[in-house]
Design a protein around this motif. Structure first.
Motif, mmCIF file in Angstrom:
data_model
loop_
_atom_site.group_PDB
_atom_site.id
_atom_site.type_symbol
_atom_site.label_atom_id
_atom_site.label_comp_id
_atom_site.label_asym_id
_atom_site.label_seq_id
_atom_site.Cartn_x
_atom_site.Cartn_y
_atom_site.Cartn_z
ATOM 1 N N LEU A 1 89.935 -90.396 -46.505
ATOM 2 C CA LEU A 1 88.840 -91.196 -45.964
ATOM 3 C C LEU A 1 88.930 -91.237 -44.446
ATOM 4 O O LEU A 1 89.945 -90.835 -43.870
ATOM 5 C CB LEU A 1 88.884 -92.616 -46.530
ATOM 6 N N LEU A 2 87.883 -91.723 -43.815
ATOM 7 C CA LEU A 2 87.903 -91.890 -42.366
ATOM 8 C C LEU A 2 88.889 -92.976 -41.970
ATOM 9 O O LEU A 2 89.270 -93.818 -42.787
ATOM 10 C CB LEU A 2 86.505 -92.252 -41.859
ATOM 11 N N ALA B 1 91.103 -88.979 -40.324
ATOM 12 C CA ALA B 1 89.972 -88.301 -39.715
ATOM 13 C C ALA B 1 89.105 -89.290 -38.955
ATOM 14 O O ALA B 1 88.913 -90.420 -39.375
ATOM 15 C CB ALA B 1 89.148 -87.604 -40.795
ATOM 16 N N THR B 2 88.587 -88.839 -37.831
ATOM 17 C CA THR B 2 87.695 -89.687 -37.044
ATOM 18 C C THR B 2 86.235 -89.277 -37.219
ATOM 19 O O THR B 2 85.349 -89.927 -36.667
ATOM 20 C CB THR B 2 88.046 -89.611 -35.549
ATOM 21 N N SER B 3 85.976 -88.214 -37.962
ATOM 22 C CA SER B 3 84.602 -87.777 -38.186
ATOM 23 C C SER B 3 84.505 -87.106 -39.551
ATOM 24 O O SER B 3 85.508 -86.650 -40.120
ATOM 25 C CB SER B 3 84.145 -86.801 -37.101
ATOM 26 N N LEU B 4 83.277 -87.005 -40.058
ATOM 27 C CA LEU B 4 83.065 -86.343 -41.343
ATOM 28 C C LEU B 4 83.342 -84.849 -41.241
ATOM 29 O O LEU B 4 83.814 -84.233 -42.202
ATOM 30 C CB LEU B 4 81.623 -86.586 -41.812
ATOM 31 N N HIS B 5 83.077 -84.262 -40.073
ATOM 32 C CA HIS B 5 83.375 -82.833 -39.900
ATOM 33 C C HIS B 5 84.881 -82.576 -40.039
ATOM 34 O O HIS B 5 85.299 -81.575 -40.635
ATOM 35 C CB HIS B 5 82.893 -82.352 -38.524
ATOM 36 N N THR B 6 85.699 -83.481 -39.502
ATOM 37 C CA THR B 6 87.146 -83.326 -39.626
ATOM 38 C C THR B 6 87.575 -83.497 -41.084
ATOM 39 O O THR B 6 88.445 -82.759 -41.573
ATOM 40 C CB THR B 6 87.876 -84.355 -38.748
ATOM 41 N N VAL C 1 89.706 -81.203 -46.242
ATOM 42 C CA VAL C 1 89.503 -80.823 -47.645
ATOM 43 C C VAL C 1 89.596 -79.313 -47.794
ATOM 44 O O VAL C 1 90.237 -78.802 -48.725
ATOM 45 C CB VAL C 1 88.138 -81.340 -48.149
ATOM 46 N N ALA C 2 88.977 -78.579 -46.884
ATOM 47 C CA ALA C 2 89.025 -77.118 -46.938
ATOM 48 C C ALA C 2 90.464 -76.611 -46.858
ATOM 49 O O ALA C 2 90.804 -75.573 -47.435
ATOM 50 C CB ALA C 2 88.197 -76.520 -45.799
ATOM 51 N N GLY C 3 91.323 -77.365 -46.157
ATOM 52 C CA GLY C 3 92.727 -76.981 -46.040
ATOM 53 C C GLY C 3 93.574 -77.398 -47.226
ATOM 54 O O GLY C 3 94.791 -77.180 -47.223
#
Length: 306
Positions: A200-201, A231-236, A241-243
């Motif tokens: 989560l953020l 994470a500080t953003s949804l892009h991060t 998740v991709a990692g």
């Protein structure tokens, strides 16, 4: 009794906000000597010391009375501005400046299609934008530095007292690493996340609280319990998740706005009780511009629905 002038109150508030005489003067479009003279005159009128002149700090230091006067000055100046706004709104609604605060999990995904729509619908509206976390936006609204907020419900704490206009639901989906076992399903029940590491953020983002509250999720952690990483953003979040670090929840607004950007992530609809958030406009109770904000609602709702 000689009352402080609105300009003197602006000088005082600017100094409190900027913490520097030069920057405060620039913000007020006056010279530093003019601002200083205005504050000295204010202290003489009130027969009270608002600033500690003997302080060794390079930043202005307010006395306890000075801090209280700053707080009351904000309220007084906001009330004066509300008087002018009432007349201006009656003459010509949705024109002139409007200071809009928006949270980071909405702004980047909605504004690209909202702003052109507002320019077409209200060509004389001058929209100033401020992106920040909900708590700081609410404070800016209460201080009179913002007029209107675009955020997500439910609200908690002082924000719960704001007047709100719900605009539409923003459902959550589950973002999974490519090949994840849950990707074999068409949708993922909330219960199925119980054994997953849910990312989560970081604290302070309302999306974190909404996800946890609506889906009953535990606090997200990274492998090995490294809770210092967040994470500080949804892009991060998407890249985490991709990692393969875990799974996360993403709002539909962000998915429509291209938050995945080709990342090797699979998305599945989330099943469960109220798996999502509600997007809304919020303003100060009894704001003289409440009718304006209500009128702005359909245009914002249409951009969300689009």
């Amino acid at each position: 009794m000689i009352l402080p002038s609105p300009q003197q109150l602006r000088y005082l508030i600017a100094l409190a906000d900027h913490g520097h005489f030069g920057r405060a003067a620039t913000a007020c479009a006056v010279t530093q000597s003019t601002l200083s003279a205005g504050l000295i005159a204010l202290e003489r009128q009130m027969a009270a010391q608002l600033l500690e002149r003997a302080s060794a700090s390079k930043r202005p230091v307010f006395t306890p009375l000075g801090r209280e006067v700053v707080a009351r000055a904000r309220v007084a100046l906001a009330a004066l501005e509300a008087v002018a706004e009432t007349a201006a709104t009656a003459r010509d609604p949705l024109t002139g400046p409007l200071r809009l605060g928006v949270i980071p999990t909405i702004g980047p995904f909605l504004l690209p299609r909202l702003m052109p729509a507002l320019r077409r619908a209200y060509p004389r509206l001058r929209l100033w934008l401020r992106e920040d976390l909900t708590e700081r936006l609410v404070q800016g609204l209460e201080d009179g530095r913002l007029d209107l907020l675009l955020l997500a419900l439910p609200l908690a704490g002082p924000a719960a007292a704001l007047e709100t206009l719900p605009l539409g639901e923003d459902a959550f989906s589950v973002a999974l690493p490519a090949g994840h076992r849950l990707a074999a399903r068409d949708s993922v029940p909330v219960e199925a996340l119980g054994g997953e590491r849910v990312l989560l953020l970081e604290d302070g983002h309302c999306l974190r609280d909404h996800a946890a509250a609506s889906c009953g999720l535990p606090r997200g952690i990274l492998p090995g319990g490294e809770e210092g990483f967040a994470a500080t953003s949804l892009h991060t979040l998407v890249q985490m998740v991709a990692g393969g670090l875990g799974v996360t929840l993403l709002p539909q607004l962000a998915l429509d706005g291209g938050v995945l950007a080709g990342a090797p992530v699979e998305v599945r609809r989330l099943e469960g009780a109220a798996p999502g958030r509600v997007l809304a406009l919020a303003w100060r109770p009894k704001s003289p511009r409440a009718a304006e904000f209500q009128g702005l609602g359909p245009a914002v709702a249409a951009a969300i629905a689009a």
